[in-house]
Design a protein around this motif. Structure first.
Motif, PDB file in Angstrom:
ATOM      1  N   GLY A   1       6.939   0.945 -33.868  1.00  0.00           N
ATOM      2  CA  GLY A   1       8.230   0.370 -33.513  1.00  0.00           C
ATOM      3  C   GLY A   1       9.318   0.632 -34.536  1.00  0.00           C
ATOM      4  N   PRO A   2       9.072   0.360 -35.830  1.00  0.00           N
ATOM      5  CA  PRO A   2      10.112   0.601 -36.839  1.00  0.00           C
ATOM      6  C   PRO A   2      10.503   2.070 -36.952  1.00  0.00           C
ATOM      7  CG  PRO A   2       8.436  -0.896 -37.682  1.00  0.00           C
ATOM      8  CD  PRO A   2       7.902  -0.338 -36.400  1.00  0.00           C
ATOM      9  N   LEU A   3       9.602   2.990 -36.584  1.00  0.00           N
ATOM     10  CA  LEU A   3       9.880   4.424 -36.699  1.00  0.00           C
ATOM     11  C   LEU A   3      10.613   4.967 -35.480  1.00  0.00           C
ATOM     12  CD1 LEU A   3       6.480   5.713 -38.153  1.00  0.00           C
ATOM     13  CD2 LEU A   3       8.660   5.528 -39.374  1.00  0.00           C
ATOM     14  N   TYR A   4      10.168   4.550 -34.289  1.00  0.00           N
ATOM     15  CA  TYR A   4      10.666   5.159 -33.060  1.00  0.00           C
ATOM     16  C   TYR A   4      11.439   4.205 -32.164  1.00  0.00           C
ATOM     17  CZ  TYR A   4       7.156   8.547 -34.551  1.00  0.00           C
ATOM     18  OH  TYR A   4       6.408   9.429 -35.289  1.00  0.00           O
ATOM     19  N   GLY A   5      11.472   2.944 -32.532  1.00  0.00           N
ATOM     20  CA  GLY A   5      12.136   1.957 -31.694  1.00  0.00           C
ATOM     21  C   GLY A   5      11.167   1.315 -30.726  1.00  0.00           C
ATOM     22  N   GLU A   6      11.425   0.055 -30.404  1.00  0.00           N
ATOM     23  CA  GLU A   6      10.494  -0.685 -29.553  1.00  0.00           C
ATOM     24  C   GLU A   6      10.425  -0.109 -28.145  1.00  0.00           C
ATOM     25  OE1 GLU A   6      11.160  -4.855 -29.582  1.00  0.00           O
ATOM     26  OE2 GLU A   6      10.845  -5.068 -31.756  1.00  0.00           O
TER      27      GLU A   6
END
Length: 243
Positions: free
Chosen positions: A126-131
């Motif tokens: 999530g923090p890398l690619y978005g939720e």
């Protein structure tokens, strides 16, 4: 021909449609997950010309994509200013002895609960690619791949997926909960997959980042580097070198 390339190609065809784009480029396209680089890339063979690359770039822009990615099995002589990364293919030999691998007897391997799996991946991807992307990507992969979960005390603490074709089983997307690391969760999960693959007559392999420490763990377990994929990505077209 390196056999794992055939399995990787079969895997790619699960999610994308290949089309001959030019002399040196084949376009892979997945319209269901447009922002997934891996399923929307150009596969190159040989060095694309400037004209080929400019045409590919124009195609991406017309499609509304804000990135361009090229993949191949040899490094490009000229990368047009794109950033280069490498992915190693590591194969566990068919005669490898994995009975001595350290495992955690308290771990249970089973099909993961999908709600738990989504939360597990959101924590790390999530923090890398978005939720939004993380959830959509996980649900897309679950349609055609087999996920495996490592449970400790009823909690999902590790997961990965596998895909088998042509006598090989590919393991990918291995994630262990950071609060439960150094408890042999990864080795327990990999041993289960190695045993399953051997029982099915397949050879287990995986993809690894040459800059990450898991590569060293895989090597200690007996996995051997057999191939390299070269990946070139640009998400800011103003940085490209087109002259």
């Amino acid at each position: 021909m390196i056999q794992t390339r055939n399995t990787d190609s079969a895997f790619s065809l699960l999610f994308s449609v290949p089309t001959v784009f030019s002399e040196h480029l084949i376009k892979h396209e997945d319209n269901q997950l447009r922002d997934k680089y891996d399923h929307n890339s150009f596969i190159y063979s040989g060095q694309p010309s400037l004209e080929e690359f400019q045409r590919a770039l124009a195609y991406q822009k017309a499609r509304g994509d804000s990135f361009i990615k090229l993949e191949g099995y040899e490094p490009l002589e000229y990368a047009f200013g794109m950033e280069q990364e490498e992915t190693l293919t590591m194969v566990l030999p068919g005669d490898a002895v994995f009975s001595s691998w350290k495992v955690n007897p308290d771990i249970t391997i089973q099909a993961p609960d999908f709600a738990q799996l989504e939360q597990h991946e959101l924590k790390y991807y999530g923090p890398l690619y978005g939720e939004d992307f993380t959830v959509r990507n996980n649900r897309r992969l679950r349609e055609k791949l087999t996920y495996h979960g490592a449970y400790l005390g009823g909690k999902l603490v590790g997961s990965c997926y596998t895909y088998s074709a042509g006598g090989y089983t590919c393991m990918d997307s291995l994630v262990v909960d950071e609060d439960y690391r150094h408890r042999y969760i990864a080795t327990t999960l990999i041993k289960y997959l190695a045993e399953t693959a051997r029982r099915e007559g397949n050879v287990l392999y995986l993809h690894a980042d040459p800059e990450d420490t898991p590569k060293d763990m895989y090597a200690r377990m007996g996995f051997q580097i057999t191939d390299t994929v070269y990946e070139y990505l640009c998400t800011d077209f103003s940085t490209l070198k087109l002259d």
